[in-house]
Design an enzyme around this catalytic site. Structure first.
Site, short mmCIF file in Angstrom:
data_model
loop_
_atom_site.label_atom_id
_atom_site.label_comp_id
_atom_site.label_asym_id
_atom_site.label_seq_id
_atom_site.Cartn_x
_atom_site.Cartn_y
_atom_site.Cartn_z
N GLU A 19 0.86 -1.19 0.00
CA GLU A 19 0.00 0.00 0.00
C GLU A 19 0.89 1.23 0.00
O GLU A 19 1.90 1.28 0.69
CB GLU A 19 -0.85 -0.04 1.28
CG GLU A 19 -1.69 1.19 1.52
CD GLU A 19 -2.38 1.16 2.87
OE1 GLU A 19 -3.27 0.33 3.08
OE2 GLU A 19 -2.03 2.00 3.72
N TYR A 58 -6.88 26.92 8.81
CA TYR A 58 -7.33 28.28 9.17
C TYR A 58 -6.37 29.29 8.57
O TYR A 58 -5.16 29.25 8.79
CB TYR A 58 -7.40 28.40 10.70
CG TYR A 58 -8.46 27.47 11.27
CD1 TYR A 58 -9.77 27.90 11.44
CD2 TYR A 58 -8.14 26.14 11.58
CE1 TYR A 58 -10.74 27.03 11.93
CE2 TYR A 58 -9.11 25.27 12.06
CZ TYR A 58 -10.40 25.72 12.23
OH TYR A 58 -11.37 24.86 12.69
N HIS A 183 -11.93 -3.27 15.96
CA HIS A 183 -11.88 -1.84 15.65
C HIS A 183 -12.02 -1.06 16.96
O HIS A 183 -12.74 -1.47 17.87
CB HIS A 183 -13.03 -1.48 14.68
CG HIS A 183 -13.02 -0.04 14.28
ND1 HIS A 183 -13.90 0.88 14.80
CD2 HIS A 183 -12.22 0.64 13.42
CE1 HIS A 183 -13.65 2.07 14.26
NE2 HIS A 183 -12.64 1.94 13.41
N GLN A 210 -6.13 -4.87 9.45
CA GLN A 210 -5.32 -3.86 10.13
C GLN A 210 -3.98 -4.52 10.49
O GLN A 210 -3.90 -5.75 10.61
CB GLN A 210 -6.06 -3.41 11.41
CG GLN A 210 -5.38 -2.32 12.19
CD GLN A 210 -5.14 -1.09 11.34
OE1 GLN A 210 -4.14 -1.05 10.61
NE2 GLN A 210 -6.00 -0.10 11.43
C1 LIG Z 1 -6.59 -2.21 5.27
C2 LIG Z 1 -7.00 -0.84 5.73
C3 LIG Z 1 -6.89 0.24 4.87
C4 LIG Z 1 -7.27 1.53 5.29
N1 LIG Z 1 -7.13 2.59 4.43
C5 LIG Z 1 -7.56 3.82 4.80
C6 LIG Z 1 -7.47 4.93 3.91
O1 LIG Z 1 -7.01 4.82 2.77
N2 LIG Z 1 -7.89 6.14 4.35
C7 LIG Z 1 -8.42 6.31 5.61
O2 LIG Z 1 -8.79 7.42 5.96
N3 LIG Z 1 -8.52 5.27 6.46
C8 LIG Z 1 -8.10 4.04 6.10
N4 LIG Z 1 -8.21 2.99 6.97
C9 LIG Z 1 -8.72 3.24 8.32
C10 LIG Z 1 -10.26 3.09 8.42
O3 LIG Z 1 -10.88 4.08 7.64
C11 LIG Z 1 -10.63 3.24 9.89
O4 LIG Z 1 -10.15 2.15 10.63
C12 LIG Z 1 -12.09 3.53 10.20
O5 LIG Z 1 -12.16 3.96 11.55
C13 LIG Z 1 -13.02 2.35 10.05
O6 LIG Z 1 -13.21 2.02 8.75
P1 LIG Z 1 -14.02 0.69 8.32
O7 LIG Z 1 -14.14 0.71 6.88
O8 LIG Z 1 -13.48 -0.49 9.00
O9 LIG Z 1 -15.47 1.08 8.97
P2 LIG Z 1 -16.76 0.23 9.27
O10 LIG Z 1 -16.71 -1.13 8.72
O11 LIG Z 1 -17.93 1.09 8.89
O12 LIG Z 1 -16.74 0.10 10.86
C14 LIG Z 1 -16.49 1.24 11.69
C15 LIG Z 1 -17.00 0.95 13.10
O13 LIG Z 1 -18.43 0.93 13.08
C16 LIG Z 1 -18.94 -0.31 13.56
N5 LIG Z 1 -20.11 -0.63 12.76
C17 LIG Z 1 -20.15 -1.02 11.47
N6 LIG Z 1 -21.43 -1.12 11.04
C18 LIG Z 1 -22.21 -0.74 12.09
C19 LIG Z 1 -23.62 -0.60 12.28
N7 LIG Z 1 -24.47 -0.90 11.29
N8 LIG Z 1 -24.07 -0.18 13.48
C20 LIG Z 1 -23.20 0.11 14.49
N9 LIG Z 1 -21.85 0.00 14.37
C21 LIG Z 1 -21.38 -0.41 13.19
C22 LIG Z 1 -17.78 -1.30 13.39
O14 LIG Z 1 -17.85 -2.37 14.32
C23 LIG Z 1 -16.58 -0.40 13.67
O15 LIG Z 1 -16.38 -0.24 15.04
C24 LIG Z 1 -7.80 1.71 6.59
C25 LIG Z 1 -7.91 0.61 7.46
C26 LIG Z 1 -7.50 -0.65 7.04
C27 LIG Z 1 -7.61 -1.82 8.00
#
Ligand SMILES: Cc1cc2nc3c(=O)[nH]c(=O)nc-3n(C[C@H](O)[C@H](O)[C@H](O)COP(=O)(O)OP(=O)(O)OC[C@H]3O[C@@H](n4cnc5c(N)ncnc54)[C@H](O)[C@@H]3O)c2cc1C
Length: 317
Positions: A19, A58, A183, A210
């Protein structure tokens, strides 16, 4: 080609991928190429390009602070297209919920489709720096599962608002994030796994984890994922520790544990050069064990600098 097709065609051989992050606004893409070049000999079938969230800056104007919104590392899709063109390799843009309306996401996906990019990583993104919790922007998604559904709908020729005559649908292969140590916001690993299952049910084709530093966490995660019915490939994400400050930074930002042996080895280092070497050796050890266990891909978080990933790849592939 799709990431899942690359995995299938490898017939059980562990693939190498990594990445990268786009350069800061105003910086040349050449630095990125200089760091990709040495890694191409290990034949990565795909390269991920991250997307950074927007942030507030800002600007002082006649004694008042004017708040503007900016993205410090723009250009994810452009970089994906440039790399694909230059190296003839598949690229995977990271697509975020945060900071994008559904309409903007639709246009971004249309761009990707025209560019021949047929893999995307669907992510929620983190809260903005001034926010305590993630908030969807106006007309944006709250969770990655909703973004996955939007991408799947587009794969079926269903656009957000327009009823169009479709004779060329996208066929995106969709990656999502998984968390072997859960997470940060999830109340438990089991709840988080159920959320991961929702993303797979919505159409995710594979998971990238992660970073983790103890392979046991990954193996347990894969077993637990299988138990809740997740049957897509789970690609381990490996980050070589590079500086002493990572001892505090990584657990704080990613809510992950570092094994005591690794901490002790790093604490004994006098310079960051020595730390980088410890990070390389640890990642080699991790990688070899994961490879022996038959993981589909070893995916490295290069953070834009490839010397350590190259040293690891030389020892492992
Ligand atoms: C491989 C990888 C690549 C990444 N690349 C980037 C990047 O390019 N840019 C960036 O900004 N960040 C990146 N991240 C970080 C990521 O955006 C963060 O970890 C973010 O906080 C969670 O993203 P997610 O897609 O896992 O979210 P989700 O899958 O939406 O989950 C987020 C949280 O919400 C909870 N959740 C999910 N669905 C529900 C629901 N229906 N009701 C209640 N709770 C729910 C989950 O349990 C979790 O705690 C990356 C992470 C990884 C592991």
């Amino acid at each position: 080609m799709k990431v899942t097709e690359h995995i299938k065609n490898a017939n059980g051989k562990t693939l190498f991928s990594f990445e990268i992050i786009p350069p800061k606004k105003g910086k040349s893409i050449q630095d990125l190429y200089d760091n990709i070049d040495p890694l191409m000999e290990f034949n990565p079938p795909f390269i991920d390009v991250t997307t950074s969230r927007e942030e507030y800056i800002y600007i002082e104007k006649q004694g008042l602070l004017d708040r503007k919104i900016t993205r410090m590392r723009p250009g994810t899709v452009g970089i994906c297209a440039a790399i694909k063109h230059k190296y003839d390799v598949d690229t995977v843009p990271h697509v975020l919920c945060g900071g994008f309306s559904k309409e903007e996401t639709e246009y971004l996906l249309v761009d990707c489709h025209y560019l021949g990019i047929n893999n995307v990583m669907a992510l929620r993104g983190d809260a903005m720096s001034h926010q305590k919790y993630f908030e969807a922007c106006d007309g944006g998604h709250q969770y990655a599962s909703q973004l996955v559904s939007q991408i799947q709908n587009l794969n079926c020729g269903t656009y957000l608002h327009d009823v169009v005559e479709v004779d060329d649908t996208s066929n995106f292969c969709i990656g999502v994030a998984g968390y072997p140590e859960k997470h940060i916001e999830a109340p438990s690993l089991h709840t988080d796994l159920k959320r991961l299952k929702e993303k797979v049910d919505a159409g995710a084709d594979y998971v990238v984890t992660q970073m983790f530093f103890d392979n046991k966490k990954y193996f347990e995660f894969v077993d637990a994922a299988k138990k809740v019915g997740i049957d897509v490939p789970i690609i381990p994400g490996i980050k070589p520790i590079a500086i002493k400050k990572h001892l505090q930074l990584l657990p704080q930002v990613f809510k992950i544990d570092l094994p005591q042996d690794l901490i002790t080895n790093i604490e004994q280092c006098q310079t960051n050069k020595q730390v980088r070497q410890v990070g390389i050796e640890w990642a080699i050890q991790q990688s070899k064990e994961l490879q022996a266990a038959g993981v589909p891909v070893l995916h490295y978080y290069s953070m834009g600098k490839s010397d350590n990933v190259k040293a690891i790849a030389e020892a492992v592939f």
